[in-house]
Design an enzyme around this catalytic site. Sequence first.
Site, PDB file in Angstrom:
ATOM      1  N   THR A  28      -4.939  -4.559   4.902  1.00  0.00           N
ATOM      2  CA  THR A  28      -5.997  -4.045   5.775  1.00  0.00           C
ATOM      3  C   THR A  28      -6.223  -2.561   5.493  1.00  0.00           C
ATOM      4  O   THR A  28      -5.273  -1.837   5.185  1.00  0.00           O
ATOM      5  CB  THR A  28      -5.572  -4.218   7.252  1.00  0.00           C
ATOM      6  OG1 THR A  28      -5.356  -5.596   7.507  1.00  0.00           O
ATOM      7  CG2 THR A  28      -6.641  -3.698   8.218  1.00  0.00           C
ATOM      8  N   GLY A  29      -7.473  -2.122   5.631  1.00  0.00           N
ATOM      9  CA  GLY A  29      -7.766  -0.692   5.509  1.00  0.00           C
ATOM     10  C   GLY A  29      -8.886  -0.412   4.523  1.00  0.00           C
ATOM     11  O   GLY A  29      -9.422  -1.328   3.891  1.00  0.00           O
ATOM     12  N   SER A  30      -9.205   0.869   4.374  1.00  0.00           N
ATOM     13  CA  SER A  30     -10.337   1.238   3.527  1.00  0.00           C
ATOM     14  C   SER A  30     -10.040   0.981   2.042  1.00  0.00           C
ATOM     15  O   SER A  30     -10.940   0.602   1.284  1.00  0.00           O
ATOM     16  CB  SER A  30     -10.705   2.708   3.747  1.00  0.00           C
ATOM     17  OG  SER A  30      -9.599   3.538   3.501  1.00  0.00           O
ATOM     18  N   THR A  31      -8.795   1.167   1.616  1.00  0.00           N
ATOM     19  CA  THR A  31      -8.445   0.891   0.213  1.00  0.00           C
ATOM     20  C   THR A  31      -8.509  -0.608  -0.042  1.00  0.00           C
ATOM     21  O   THR A  31      -9.043  -1.060  -1.068  1.00  0.00           O
ATOM     22  CB  THR A  31      -7.034   1.445  -0.114  1.00  0.00           C
ATOM     23  OG1 THR A  31      -6.902   2.744   0.466  1.00  0.00           O
ATOM     24  CG2 THR A  31      -6.817   1.537  -1.607  1.00  0.00           C
ATOM     25  N   ASP A  81      -1.784  -4.319  -0.496  1.00  0.00           N
ATOM     26  CA  ASP A  81      -2.075  -3.575   0.734  1.00  0.00           C
ATOM     27  C   ASP A  81      -1.970  -2.076   0.490  1.00  0.00           C
ATOM     28  O   ASP A  81      -1.331  -1.635  -0.478  1.00  0.00           O
ATOM     29  CB  ASP A  81      -1.098  -4.011   1.840  1.00  0.00           C
ATOM     30  CG  ASP A  81      -1.598  -3.656   3.242  1.00  0.00           C
ATOM     31  OD1 ASP A  81      -2.684  -3.049   3.363  1.00  0.00           O
ATOM     32  OD2 ASP A  81      -0.902  -3.995   4.211  1.00  0.00           O
ATOM     33  N   ALA A  83      -1.242   2.015   2.140  1.00  0.00           N
ATOM     34  CA  ALA A  83      -0.147   2.661   2.872  1.00  0.00           C
ATOM     35  C   ALA A  83      -0.633   4.008   3.397  1.00  0.00           C
ATOM     36  O   ALA A  83      -1.577   4.598   2.867  1.00  0.00           O
ATOM     37  CB  ALA A  83       1.056   2.865   1.954  1.00  0.00           C
ATOM     38  N   ASP A  84       0.016   4.469   4.451  1.00  0.00           N
ATOM     39  CA  ASP A  84      -0.290   5.803   4.973  1.00  0.00           C
ATOM     40  C   ASP A  84       0.590   6.857   4.305  1.00  0.00           C
ATOM     41  O   ASP A  84       0.173   7.999   4.135  1.00  0.00           O
ATOM     42  CB  ASP A  84      -0.106   5.809   6.499  1.00  0.00           C
ATOM     43  CG  ASP A  84      -1.056   4.830   7.155  1.00  0.00           C
ATOM     44  OD1 ASP A  84      -2.273   4.990   6.976  1.00  0.00           O
ATOM     45  OD2 ASP A  84      -0.590   3.869   7.805  1.00  0.00           O
ATOM     46  N   GLY A  97      -4.090   1.479  10.605  1.00  0.00           N
ATOM     47  CA  GLY A  97      -5.183   0.608  11.054  1.00  0.00           C
ATOM     48  C   GLY A  97      -4.730  -0.416  12.093  1.00  0.00           C
ATOM     49  O   GLY A  97      -5.458  -1.367  12.396  1.00  0.00           O
ATOM     50  N   GLU A 103       0.755  -7.415   8.722  1.00  0.00           N
ATOM     51  CA  GLU A 103       1.005  -6.941   7.344  1.00  0.00           C
ATOM     52  C   GLU A 103       2.461  -7.197   6.965  1.00  0.00           C
ATOM     53  O   GLU A 103       2.762  -7.642   5.853  1.00  0.00           O
ATOM     54  CB  GLU A 103       0.687  -5.443   7.247  1.00  0.00           C
ATOM     55  CG  GLU A 103      -0.806  -5.147   7.359  1.00  0.00           C
ATOM     56  CD  GLU A 103      -1.135  -3.671   7.445  1.00  0.00           C
ATOM     57  OE1 GLU A 103      -2.306  -3.341   7.255  1.00  0.00           O
ATOM     58  OE2 GLU A 103      -0.250  -2.850   7.716  1.00  0.00           O
TER      59      GLU A 103
END
Length: 218
Positions: A28-31, A81, A83-84, A97, A103
């Site tokens: 999940t996320g913008s990447t 996926d 990562a922050d 997110g 995840e």
Amino acid sequence: MTQDEMKKAAALKALEFVQEDTIVGVGTGSTVNHFIDALATMKHKIEGAVSSSEESTKRLRALGIEVFDLNSVSEIDVYVDGADEITEHMAMIKGGGAALTREKIVAAVAKTFVCICDESKQVPVLGKFPLPVEVIPMARSYVARELVKLGGDPEYRLGVVTDNGNVILDVHNLDIIDPTALEAKINAIVGVVTNGLFAHRGADILVLGTKNGAKVVK
Ligand code: 5RP
């Protein structure tokens, strides 16, 4: 390259790890959104996907990629996926997110975890990014007090309800010297569903978007 272009470069490169005729684990996320768009270009070559969030499921389906329930899938070859934060030891903070629990579940099933991110996410020590903790709503204050005892400053993420109907506490100022130990310690607090440390099961492969393009770090 902008940060978003670096994310996109990493996402495109990650396609190299997707095997034909398999079910792909999708984060999940913008990447990951860039990865989903790229995956759609080879949708006829894969069986489909298992998704880690309602948001990703929606995007996958809109692009014509079949989404399977994890319970009907015995094997996931690759999980992709973002990562922050990620260290050289492949331990990560995730959950920016709010999708951390699903995840972590999909990552646990997958044979290989491919992390995709831009170079700003690489850190020597985890913890500058506040650690997300998914909590059962009635336990929020209790868990927050326990997190203070561990040296953190928890902040309730206002207006956010996870796909599982829970709330998020973002924990600032944690000293994350031993991510595996802290991951277990926080998960042992009653009322915690899971926390955003992915150290016990970290990434296997890092595809990093840099100013000079994407590179694979193993
Ligand atoms: C979502 C996540 C994301 O992977 C993480 O927040 C990175 O997001 P982005 O790709 O938008 O930078 O853990 O829960």
